[in-house]
Design a protein around this motif. Structure first.
Motif, mmCIF file in Angstrom:
data_model
loop_
_atom_site.group_PDB
_atom_site.id
_atom_site.type_symbol
_atom_site.label_atom_id
_atom_site.label_comp_id
_atom_site.label_asym_id
_atom_site.label_seq_id
_atom_site.Cartn_x
_atom_site.Cartn_y
_atom_site.Cartn_z
ATOM 1 N N SER A 45 0.966 -1.253 -0.137
ATOM 2 C CA SER A 45 0.076 0.236 -0.061
ATOM 3 C C SER A 45 0.884 1.392 -0.084
ATOM 4 O O SER A 45 1.829 1.527 0.755
ATOM 5 C CB SER A 45 -0.874 -0.044 1.227
ATOM 6 N N THR A 51 -2.771 6.594 4.385
ATOM 7 C CA THR A 51 -2.353 5.237 4.017
ATOM 8 C C THR A 51 -1.637 4.690 5.467
ATOM 9 O O THR A 51 -1.652 3.616 5.705
ATOM 10 C CB THR A 51 -1.335 5.134 2.880
ATOM 11 N N PRO A 69 -5.171 -0.023 5.308
ATOM 12 C CA PRO A 69 -4.394 -1.041 4.659
ATOM 13 C C PRO A 69 -4.046 -2.244 5.456
ATOM 14 O O PRO A 69 -4.355 -3.508 5.065
ATOM 15 C CB PRO A 69 -3.232 -0.616 4.117
ATOM 16 N N ASN A 142 3.278 -1.366 4.261
ATOM 17 C CA ASN A 142 2.636 -0.232 4.503
ATOM 18 C C ASN A 142 3.640 0.946 3.933
ATOM 19 O O ASN A 142 4.438 1.364 4.820
ATOM 20 C CB ASN A 142 2.035 0.192 5.702
ATOM 21 N N GLY A 144 3.092 3.999 3.257
ATOM 22 C CA GLY A 144 2.406 5.255 3.571
ATOM 23 C C GLY A 144 3.165 6.408 4.351
ATOM 24 O O GLY A 144 3.870 5.797 5.375
ATOM 25 N N TRP A 198 -2.998 5.866 -2.805
ATOM 26 C CA TRP A 198 -3.861 7.082 -2.579
ATOM 27 C C TRP A 198 -2.927 8.057 -2.281
ATOM 28 O O TRP A 198 -2.264 8.134 -1.432
ATOM 29 C CB TRP A 198 -4.895 6.615 -1.034
#
Length: 511
Positions: A45, A51, A69, A142, A144, A198
Motif C-alpha cells: 500500500s 495510508t 491497509p 505499508n 504510507g 492513495w
C-alpha cells in the motif's frame, strides 16, 4: 480559544453517548471467501498519512494498527493474503526524536482531555520514544508517508537523514531502504501482487489548511521550485501519478486507486462558523460608530477617485448587529488601499490604514480553518478596542476565500480526472472517497449507529479535523473491499466498523 471551547462544550453532552459499545466481529468462516481474479499474497500500500494510519495530528502505533491497509490485509489473509509489515512507531504517543532531541512540529497526538473542566483537545503528555536515527529494517508493505505530496514519492533523498530540515521526510527516514531510495522504488522492489495507491491530497491540502498563503503552481512544471503550501501543477501530477500506477501494475494482479475529496467536506473547514462573533445591541452600535467614517466617507471617496469600484466598496462595508456576526478578515484579492489612506484627504495613521488595507467581513462562502478558532475574539490591547475578528481582521492564513477554494477545486478536479483515467486504462478498482465524504456530511448508517463528519461527535474524523478515526479508516477499508470485489470477482467480507473506536479521551496521562 474560548469560542472553540464553546463548540466543544456543545458537543460534549452527546459525545459520551456517541462512544458506542463494541460489537462482535461478523466474520465467521474463511472457507467461503474467494480471491476471484486477484492475488493478495503480497499486498503493498502506497500513499501519505491516510495510508499510514495518521490520526489526531500524529502517527502512533494504535493508529497504524487501524490503518485502512492493515484492515484490508487482515481480510486478504482470509483468502491467502500474506504478512503485512508496517514501520510501527515505538509508542502510542506519537511525536519524533532526532538523536534524542524532539523534532519541532512533530508533537504528541491529541486526546480529548477533561482536566480543564471541559472536554478539549490537548496533546497527550509524555516523551516520544520514536527516534528517526533508529532506521527500521524492511521491506514494509505499508508505504504510507505522512506529509508526502505526489512528487515526493519519487524524490531521491526523501529518506536521507542528512536532509532533515530540507527535502527529507522524517517519517520516511525511519524506514527507507537506503538514503537515496525513493518511496515508489521501495514499493515496486517488493514486486507486489496487489497494491493500493492513495496520493494527491497533500498537493492541495497544504494550501488549503494554511488559508491559501501558498502559490497555485499551475503552469510551473518544476516541483523542485514549489513551496510546502503550494498547489501542485495538474500536469506534473498526471505525469507522475501515471508513472506510479504503471510501475505498481507491472507485475501485479490488480490494485485499487482512491480519488481526492473536497476539502470543504472535512471538519477542519466546517466546524468554525463564519459568524462566530456574538454581540449585544449596545456593543454592535459602538462598533458601527467606529466604522461609520470608513463606511460612509472613506469607501465612497475611494470610489469617487476611481481607486476601487462601487462593487468592491459594497463588498468592504462593515456592519454589526445584535446576535451572531460575521468575522472581519483580510482578503488579499481586494485592493490594498493602505497607501491611499495615509495620504490626503484621508490622512489616517499607519496602524489604522494597515487594518483597513484589505478589510471585509466574511460571507457564507468563506471557510474558517479549525486552527483559527483560537484567534477569534482575542483582545490585543488594555483598552479592549483591538479585538481579533472584529476591529482587527483575521489574517490571510485564517480564512479560505472563494477564490482560493476555486484554485483548490480546479486542481482537485484535474487530479481526479487523472486518477479516473488511470483506473480505466489499467482495469483497476476505484474508491470514490469524494462521494463517500459527501455522504458522511449527512451521516452513514451502520449496525449500531451513524457515522458522520461532524467534529468530535460524528465519529469519522479524529481530533485534528483532517484525518480519520479507526472507525473512519474501517469505512474506507469496507469501500475498498466492495470496489475490489466488484472489479475482480472476489468475495472478501467487509468488517463491522462498530468494532473500531472513534476519538480517544484521556486525562492526559501516558497510554
Amino acid at each position: 480559544m474560548k469560542i472553540f471551547k464553546l463548540y466543544l462544550l456543545l458537543f460534549s453532552a452527546v459525545f459520551f453517548i456517541s462512544c458506542e459499545a463494541e460489537f462482535d466481529n461478523a466474520i465467521e468462516d474463511n472457507e467461503v471467501y474467494d480471491t476471484g481474479e486477484a492475488d493478495f499474497s503480497n499486498f503493498v500500500s502506497v500513499g501519505n498519512s491516510l495510508t499510514a494510519g495518521f490520526a489526531d495530528n500524529a502517527l502512533y502505533r494504535e493508529g497504524q494498527m487501524n490503518s485502512f491497509p492493515n484492515i484490508l490485509a487482515k481480510q486478504f489473509a482470509l483468502v491467502g493474503g500474506g504478512e503485512f509489515n508496517q514501520p510501527l512507531m515505538a509508542d502510542n504517543l506519537g511525536g519524533l526524536l532526532l538523536n534524542g532531541n524532539p523534532i519541532p512540529g512533530f508533537d504528541t497526538r491529541l486526546v480529548l482531555s477533561t482536566l480543564s473542566g471541559q472536554p478539549l483537545p490537548d496533546n497527550i503528555s509524555g516523551t516520544p520514544q520514536t527516534d528517526i536515527a533508529n532506521v527500521q529494517q524492511g521491506p514494509f508493505n505499508n508505504m504510507g508517508v505522512p506529509g508526502a505530496k505526489s512528487f515526493h514519492l519519487g524524490l531521491s533523498g526523501y529518506g536521507d537523514i542528512s536532509n532533515v530540515g530540507t527535502i527529507a521526510n522524517p517519517y520516511f527516514v525511519r524506514f527507507a531502504s537506503s538514503p537515496s531510495a525513493t518511496v515508489i522504488e521501495d514499493a515496486v522492489a517488493q514486486n507486489p501482487s496487489f497494491f493500493s495507491l492513495w496520493i494527491g491530497n497533500n498537493d492541495i491540502l497544504g494550501f488549503a489548511s494554511s488559508g491559501g498563503v501558498g502559490v497555485d503552481q499551475t503552469g510551473n512544471l518544476d516541483p523542485a521550485t514549489y513551496g510546502s503550501t503550494d498547489i501542485t501543477d495538474p500536469n506534473v501530477f498526471a505525469q507522475i501519478y501515471t508513472g506510479y500506477v504503471n510501475a505498481l501494475s507491472a507485475n501485479a494482479s490488480g490494485g485499487v486507486l482512491y480519488n481526492i475529496p473536497d476539502v470543504t467536506s472535512i471538519p477542519f473547514f466546517t466546524t468554525v462558523p463564519r459568524n462566530a462573533v456574538p454581540l449585544d445591541a449596545q456593543t454592535a452600535d459602538v462598533l458601527n460608530q467606529q466604522f461609520a467614517t470608513y463606511n460612509q466617507q472613506i469607501l465612497p471617496g475611494l470610489v469617487q477617485f476611481s481607486l476601487i469600484s462601487a462593487e468592491e466598496a459594497t463588498q468592504r462595508q462593515i456592519n454589526f448587529q445584535a446576535g451572531q456576526n460575521f468575522v472581519t478578515l483580510t482578503d488579499e484579492s481586494l485592493t490594498d488601499i493602505s497607501q491611499f489612506l495615509l495620504a490626503p484627504p484621508f490622512n489616517l495613521d499607519p496602524q489604522t490604514a494597515g487594518l483597513l488595507a484589505q478589510l471585509r467581513q466574511a460571507t457564507n462562502e468563506d471557510l474558517i480553518p479549525l486552527t483559527a478558532s483560537g484567534n477569534i475574539g482575542n483582545v490585543l490591547d488594555e483598552q479592549g478596542t483591538l479585538i481579533t475578528g472584529v476591529t482587527v481582521p483575521l489574517g490571510d492564513e485564517s480564512v479560505l476565500t472563494v477564490d482560493e477554494q476555486m484554485m483548490i477545486n480546479n486542481a482537485r478536479n484535474a487530479y481526479n480526472a487523472t486518477i479516473q483515467s488511470a483506473t480505466q486504462a489499467n482495469g483497476l478498482a476505484f474508491v470514490d472517497v469524494n462521494a463517500l465524504l459527501q455522504e458522511a456530511e449527512v451521516g452513514i448508517p451502520y449496525d449500531g449507529g451513524t457515522l458522520s463528519s461532524t467534529f468530535v461527535t460524528g465519529g469519522a474524523f479524529s481530533l485534528d479535523g483532517v484525518h480519520l478515526t479507526p472507525r473512519g479508516y474501517a469505512l474506507v477499508a469496507n469501500k475498498s473491499i466492495e470496489a475490489i470485489n466488484q472489479t475482480y470477482g472476489s468475495t472478501l467480507p467487509t468488517v463491522n466498523i462498530g468494532d473500531f473506536r472513534t476519538i480517544a479521551t484521556s486525562d492526559n496521562t501516558d497510554l
